[in-house]
Design a protein around this motif. Structure first.
Motif, PDB file in Angstrom:
ATOM      1  N   ALA A  77     -88.196 -46.922  30.048  1.00 17.22           N
ATOM      2  CA  ALA A  77     -87.100 -45.386  30.046  1.00 17.22           C
ATOM      3  C   ALA A  77     -88.291 -44.264  30.982  1.00 17.22           C
ATOM      4  O   ALA A  77     -88.265 -43.601  31.327  1.00 17.22           O
ATOM      5  CB  ALA A  77     -86.213 -45.463  29.360  1.00 17.22           C
ATOM      6  N   LEU A  78     -89.572 -45.026  30.563  1.00 17.68           N
ATOM      7  CA  LEU A  78     -90.512 -43.405  30.585  1.00 17.68           C
ATOM      8  C   LEU A  78     -91.160 -43.763  31.976  1.00 17.68           C
ATOM      9  O   LEU A  78     -91.586 -42.459  32.699  1.00 17.68           O
ATOM     10  CB  LEU A  78     -91.988 -43.907  30.077  1.00 17.68           C
ATOM     11  N   LYS A  79     -90.669 -44.775  32.741  1.00 16.59           N
ATOM     12  CA  LYS A  79     -90.952 -44.779  34.314  1.00 16.59           C
ATOM     13  C   LYS A  79     -91.045 -43.306  35.000  1.00 16.59           C
ATOM     14  O   LYS A  79     -91.276 -42.945  36.119  1.00 16.59           O
ATOM     15  CB  LYS A  79     -90.958 -46.169  35.307  1.00 16.59           C
ATOM     16  N   ARG A  80     -89.526 -43.091  34.054  1.00 15.92           N
ATOM     17  CA  ARG A  80     -88.858 -42.268  35.414  1.00 15.92           C
ATOM     18  C   ARG A  80     -89.397 -40.509  35.408  1.00 15.92           C
ATOM     19  O   ARG A  80     -89.254 -39.470  35.331  1.00 15.92           O
ATOM     20  CB  ARG A  80     -87.223 -41.594  34.595  1.00 15.92           C
ATOM     21  N   ILE A  81     -90.511 -39.882  34.293  1.00 15.36           N
ATOM     22  CA  ILE A  81     -90.835 -39.013  34.029  1.00 15.36           C
ATOM     23  C   ILE A  81     -92.907 -38.723  34.578  1.00 15.36           C
ATOM     24  O   ILE A  81     -92.971 -40.112  34.324  1.00 15.36           O
ATOM     25  CB  ILE A  81     -91.609 -39.046  32.066  1.00 15.36           C
ATOM     26  N   ALA A  82     -92.989 -38.232  35.144  1.00 16.13           N
ATOM     27  CA  ALA A  82     -94.120 -37.528  35.794  1.00 16.13           C
ATOM     28  C   ALA A  82     -95.478 -37.758  35.008  1.00 16.13           C
ATOM     29  O   ALA A  82     -95.354 -37.593  33.837  1.00 16.13           O
ATOM     30  CB  ALA A  82     -94.307 -36.863  36.471  1.00 16.13           C
ATOM     31  N   PRO A  83     -96.677 -39.035  35.433  1.00 12.77           N
ATOM     32  CA  PRO A  83     -97.706 -39.598  34.120  1.00 12.77           C
ATOM     33  C   PRO A  83     -98.193 -37.369  33.814  1.00 12.77           C
ATOM     34  O   PRO A  83     -98.659 -37.715  32.876  1.00 12.77           O
ATOM     35  CB  PRO A  83     -98.981 -39.442  35.283  1.00 12.77           C
ATOM     36  N   GLU A  84     -98.333 -36.789  34.278  1.00 18.77           N
ATOM     37  CA  GLU A  84     -99.157 -35.631  34.214  1.00 18.77           C
ATOM     38  C   GLU A  84     -97.670 -35.396  33.163  1.00 18.77           C
ATOM     39  O   GLU A  84     -98.277 -34.697  31.712  1.00 18.77           O
ATOM     40  CB  GLU A  84     -99.248 -34.400  35.230  1.00 18.77           C
TER      41      GLU A  84
END
Length: 170
Positions: A77-84
């Motif tokens: 689910a964290l893939k949807r959040i930008a790395p920065e």
């Protein structure tokens, strides 16, 4: 009564002056109690986590991508959040948890709950990432040694929660 050399906020246990305290507890001047045995773990763990969070605030794009990739591999689910954005959120969470542990008037139960929740996520990432463990085992591979040590933070947090529950029971 404040004892010289012990700091202005810390009152030593004295049954006749502080009957609400048990042996091995100190008050932080705000009415909240902390067990003396919790101070070393709160200081060491809190300082480490706080430093880690402050360091992550300065993370560059490569470090952000690496941390995000590792976390997203375990928690898709964290893939949807930008790395920065992910790394900034992680840094803020680490700063908050580290601060809760270091601030003496925060009850141990609250600090322990925060540490347990935070470290549960790290241990979850370790358990969900096969390359961090030896095949068919919970023991760390060479790549997983650093992250497997987060299990100690989970144990410390659980110990704080159990200690606080035991104190409340008495």
């Amino acid at each position: 009564m404040t004892r010289p050399g012990r700091g202005i906020l810390i009152q030593a246990y004295r049954a006749q002056e502080t009957p609400h305290l048990r042996k091995g507890e100190v008050t932080m001047g705000t009415g909240s109690r902390i067990r003396l045995r919790d101070i070393p773990t709160r200081l060491a763990t809190g300082a480490y986590i706080l430093h880690s969070g402050i360091t992550k605030l300065k993370a560059g794009p490569e470090q952000a991508a690496g941390l995000h990739g590792a976390a997203a591999g375990a928690f898709p689910a964290l893939k949807r959040i930008a790395p920065e954005r992910f790394v900034r959120s992680l840094a803020i969470a680490e700063i908050a948890v580290g601060s809760l542990l270091l601030v003496p008037f925060i009850p141990t139960a609250i600090a322990g709950a925060a540490l347990t929740a935070f470290s549960s996520g790290l241990v979850g990432m370790y358990l969900r990432t096969p390359m961090l463990r030896k095949p068919g085992s919970v023991w760390p591979s060479q790549a997983g040694t650093a992250i497997s040590k987060d299990s100690w933070m989970l144990a410390i947090g659980l110990g704080m929660l159990l200690g606080a529950a035991d104190d409340d029971r008495r």
